[in-house]
Design a protein around this motif. Structure first.
Motif, PDB file in Angstrom:
ATOM      1  N   PRO A  58       0.838  -1.205   0.000  1.00 38.12           N
ATOM      2  CA  PRO A  58       0.000   0.000   0.000  1.00 38.12           C
ATOM      3  C   PRO A  58       0.873   1.256   0.000  1.00 38.12           C
ATOM      4  O   PRO A  58       1.938   1.288   0.635  1.00 38.12           O
ATOM      5  CB  PRO A  58      -0.796  -0.128   1.307  1.00 38.12           C
ATOM      6  CG  PRO A  58      -0.809  -1.599   1.604  1.00 38.12           C
ATOM      7  CD  PRO A  58       0.512  -2.116   1.109  1.00 38.12           C
ATOM      8  N   LEU A  59       0.423   2.295  -0.710  1.00 39.32           N
ATOM      9  CA  LEU A  59       1.225   3.504  -0.891  1.00 39.32           C
ATOM     10  C   LEU A  59       1.611   4.143   0.440  1.00 39.32           C
ATOM     11  O   LEU A  59       2.759   4.560   0.631  1.00 39.32           O
ATOM     12  CB  LEU A  59       0.457   4.528  -1.747  1.00 39.32           C
ATOM     13  CG  LEU A  59       1.189   5.849  -2.020  1.00 39.32           C
ATOM     14  CD1 LEU A  59       2.503   5.597  -2.730  1.00 39.32           C
ATOM     15  CD2 LEU A  59       0.304   6.793  -2.827  1.00 39.32           C
ATOM     16  N   GLU A  60       0.690   4.223   1.358  1.00 38.93           N
ATOM     17  CA  GLU A  60       0.983   4.856   2.653  1.00 38.93           C
ATOM     18  C   GLU A  60       2.094   4.117   3.381  1.00 38.93           C
ATOM     19  O   GLU A  60       3.009   4.729   3.952  1.00 38.93           O
ATOM     20  CB  GLU A  60      -0.280   4.893   3.517  1.00 38.93           C
ATOM     21  CG  GLU A  60      -0.075   5.575   4.863  1.00 38.93           C
ATOM     22  CD  GLU A  60      -1.344   5.625   5.690  1.00 38.93           C
ATOM     23  OE1 GLU A  60      -1.260   6.023   6.859  1.00 38.93           O
ATOM     24  OE2 GLU A  60      -2.420   5.264   5.165  1.00 38.93           O
ATOM     25  N   GLN A  61       2.034   2.791   3.375  1.00 36.86           N
ATOM     26  CA  GLN A  61       3.072   1.994   4.022  1.00 36.86           C
ATOM     27  C   GLN A  61       4.403   2.148   3.297  1.00 36.86           C
ATOM     28  O   GLN A  61       5.460   2.240   3.934  1.00 36.86           O
ATOM     29  CB  GLN A  61       2.676   0.521   4.053  1.00 36.86           C
ATOM     30  CG  GLN A  61       3.707  -0.372   4.749  1.00 36.86           C
ATOM     31  CD  GLN A  61       3.307  -1.836   4.729  1.00 36.86           C
ATOM     32  OE1 GLN A  61       2.161  -2.183   4.437  1.00 36.86           O
ATOM     33  NE2 GLN A  61       4.242  -2.723   5.024  1.00 36.86           N
TER      34      GLN A  61
ATOM     35  N   VAL B  77       5.514   4.749   1.632  1.00 44.24           N
ATOM     36  CA  VAL B  77       6.106   6.053   1.925  1.00 44.24           C
ATOM     37  C   VAL B  77       6.668   6.095   3.340  1.00 44.24           C
ATOM     38  O   VAL B  77       7.809   6.523   3.566  1.00 44.24           O
ATOM     39  CB  VAL B  77       5.064   7.175   1.731  1.00 44.24           C
ATOM     40  CG1 VAL B  77       5.613   8.510   2.230  1.00 44.24           C
ATOM     41  CG2 VAL B  77       4.668   7.288   0.267  1.00 44.24           C
ATOM     42  N   SER B  78       5.876   5.629   4.312  1.00 45.51           N
ATOM     43  CA  SER B  78       6.298   5.735   5.711  1.00 45.51           C
ATOM     44  C   SER B  78       7.518   4.865   6.008  1.00 45.51           C
ATOM     45  O   SER B  78       8.446   5.294   6.694  1.00 45.51           O
ATOM     46  CB  SER B  78       5.140   5.363   6.649  1.00 45.51           C
ATOM     47  OG  SER B  78       4.744   4.017   6.461  1.00 45.51           O
ATOM     48  N   GLU B  79       7.545   3.641   5.467  1.00 45.41           N
ATOM     49  CA  GLU B  79       8.671   2.756   5.760  1.00 45.41           C
ATOM     50  C   GLU B  79       9.916   3.124   4.950  1.00 45.41           C
ATOM     51  O   GLU B  79      11.037   2.882   5.385  1.00 45.41           O
ATOM     52  CB  GLU B  79       8.277   1.297   5.515  1.00 45.41           C
ATOM     53  CG  GLU B  79       7.242   0.801   6.516  1.00 45.41           C
ATOM     54  CD  GLU B  79       7.122  -0.711   6.544  1.00 45.41           C
ATOM     55  OE1 GLU B  79       8.127  -1.405   6.253  1.00 45.41           O
ATOM     56  OE2 GLU B  79       6.026  -1.198   6.839  1.00 45.41           O
TER      57      GLU B  79
ATOM     58  N   TRP C 119      10.736   6.223   4.367  1.00 45.29           N
ATOM     59  CA  TRP C 119      11.289   7.318   5.174  1.00 45.29           C
ATOM     60  C   TRP C 119      12.129   6.770   6.323  1.00 45.29           C
ATOM     61  O   TRP C 119      13.218   7.269   6.603  1.00 45.29           O
ATOM     62  CB  TRP C 119      10.160   8.193   5.704  1.00 45.29           C
ATOM     63  CG  TRP C 119      10.590   9.139   6.790  1.00 45.29           C
ATOM     64  CD1 TRP C 119      10.346   9.037   8.121  1.00 45.29           C
ATOM     65  CD2 TRP C 119      11.394  10.316   6.622  1.00 45.29           C
ATOM     66  NE1 TRP C 119      10.922  10.068   8.799  1.00 45.29           N
ATOM     67  CE2 TRP C 119      11.574  10.883   7.910  1.00 45.29           C
ATOM     68  CE3 TRP C 119      11.969  10.942   5.516  1.00 45.29           C
ATOM     69  CZ2 TRP C 119      12.316  12.043   8.119  1.00 45.29           C
ATOM     70  CZ3 TRP C 119      12.700  12.104   5.721  1.00 45.29           C
ATOM     71  CH2 TRP C 119      12.870  12.642   7.014  1.00 45.29           C
TER      72      TRP C 119
END
Length: 326
Positions: A148-151, A153-155, A157
């Motif tokens: 998933p896109l949110e995961q 991006v966050s991981e 980072w």
């Protein structure tokens, strides 16, 4: 104007700091660096096998530290390669990674750790940047495994944020040995097997399983089988050896796992033990990492289970292949 300059200066500082952290985690001393290094070595070694057919063992570290490829090759008369990586990558990442290495005629023996089989989404999170997202980014395939896109991006980072404990450990290793080290930094053989034995330092406890294989894992394994068939290769799934209780709940869930898996793929396991081991002296540092003597014992059992498959002799329904220890 001064505020704008301050903002850009701050942004540049953050960017440099993140880049340094990313370099450390991926290319210098972080655990991801050693996983990446082992993966690249295994890709190279596997390519060097010049044979019309190979047996490739695939999975996490439960494969890496549970077989003896040399023994298997001598007994089966076919080149055998250990492509065990890290269970925290998840099935969504391990399956496409192995698919890339496969040639027509290969037999892939997939032996996922139970935690992989129980996983509901096939995505590994892991400790020490061992998970699906960091690995995909490190090999130049961000998002590998339908992240998933949110995961993503966050991981991604977090890949630029090394932990203090990791930095301290690296510093100590460099001071004491002259080089950075990690869990997976030890050399491997040309057949992909480890060269260093790891022992447990803490107290043992027996693992239990409160549910059977997940629907996602069943679907991903079935998909993997079709993908391999399209490349002219075959899939066999093997239950891993695990130090676990043989209580009613665990046995029931393992039997359900066997039933579900055997409906979609050829499955090998020991019907007497269900591959549940109750002797912790067989194991190294985890519940699925075997000591060298136990790897031979496990490999001997695998030889008996795989030989009929290699010779084209399966059971009548072509689904369940259960060979007793001899």
């Amino acid at each position: 104007m001064k505020k704008m300059f301050t903002f850009w200066s701050w942004l540049a500082t953050v960017g440099v700091a993140w880049s340094l952290g990313f370099f450390y985690n991926v290319y210098y001393g972080g655990e991801l660096k050693w996983l990446l290094q082992m993966y690249e070595q295994k890709v190279s070694f596997a390519k060097q096998i010049d044979a019309p057919r190979r047996i490739i063992f695939a999975g996490g570290s439960g494969v890496q530290y549970s077989i003896n490829s040399q023994f298997l090759e001598q007994e089966l008369k076919i080149p055998v390669f250990n492509f065990g990586l890290q269970g925290d990558l998840g099935l969504n990442v391990i399956c496409p990674i192995i698919l890339e290495q496969v040639r027509p005629g290969d037999i892939v023996v997939l032996s996922p750790e139970y935690l992989m089989l129980l996983d509901d989404d096939g995505i590994g999170y892991g400790d020490g940047l061992f998970g699906s997202v960091p690995f995909g980014v490190a090999i130049g395939k961000p998002g590998l495994g339908n992240i998933p896109l949110e995961q993503l991006v966050s991981e991604t980072w977090l890949m630029g944020v090394p932990s203090l404990s990791a930095i301290v450990k690296t510093a100590v290793d460099v001071i004491q040995t002259g080089k950075a080290r990690g869990y997976l930094s030890d050399p491997i053989t040309e057949k992909g097997d480890p060269t260093v034995v790891k022992h447990r330092t803490g107290k043992w406890w027996t693992r239990t399983f409160d549910r059977p294989v997940s629907q996602h894992s069943l679907k991903r394994i079935a998909q993997f089988q079709e993908e391999l068939k399209a490349k002219g290769a075959d899939l066999v799934v093997s239950l891993s050896w695990v130090y676990a209780k043989t209580d009613e709940t665990t046995v029931k869930n393992v039997k359900k796992t066997i039933e579900e898996l055997s409906n979609i793929v050829p499955l090998i396991y020991n019907p007497k033990t269900l591959n549940l081991q109750t002797d912790f002296s067989l194991f190294g540092d985890t519940h699925e990492h075997l000591l060298p003597e136990a790897r031979i014992r496990r490999s001997r059992e695998l030889v008996q289970q795989l030989r009929p498959i290699i010779q084209g002799k399966t059971t009548q329904n072509h689904r369940i292949i259960s060979i007793l220890n001899r």
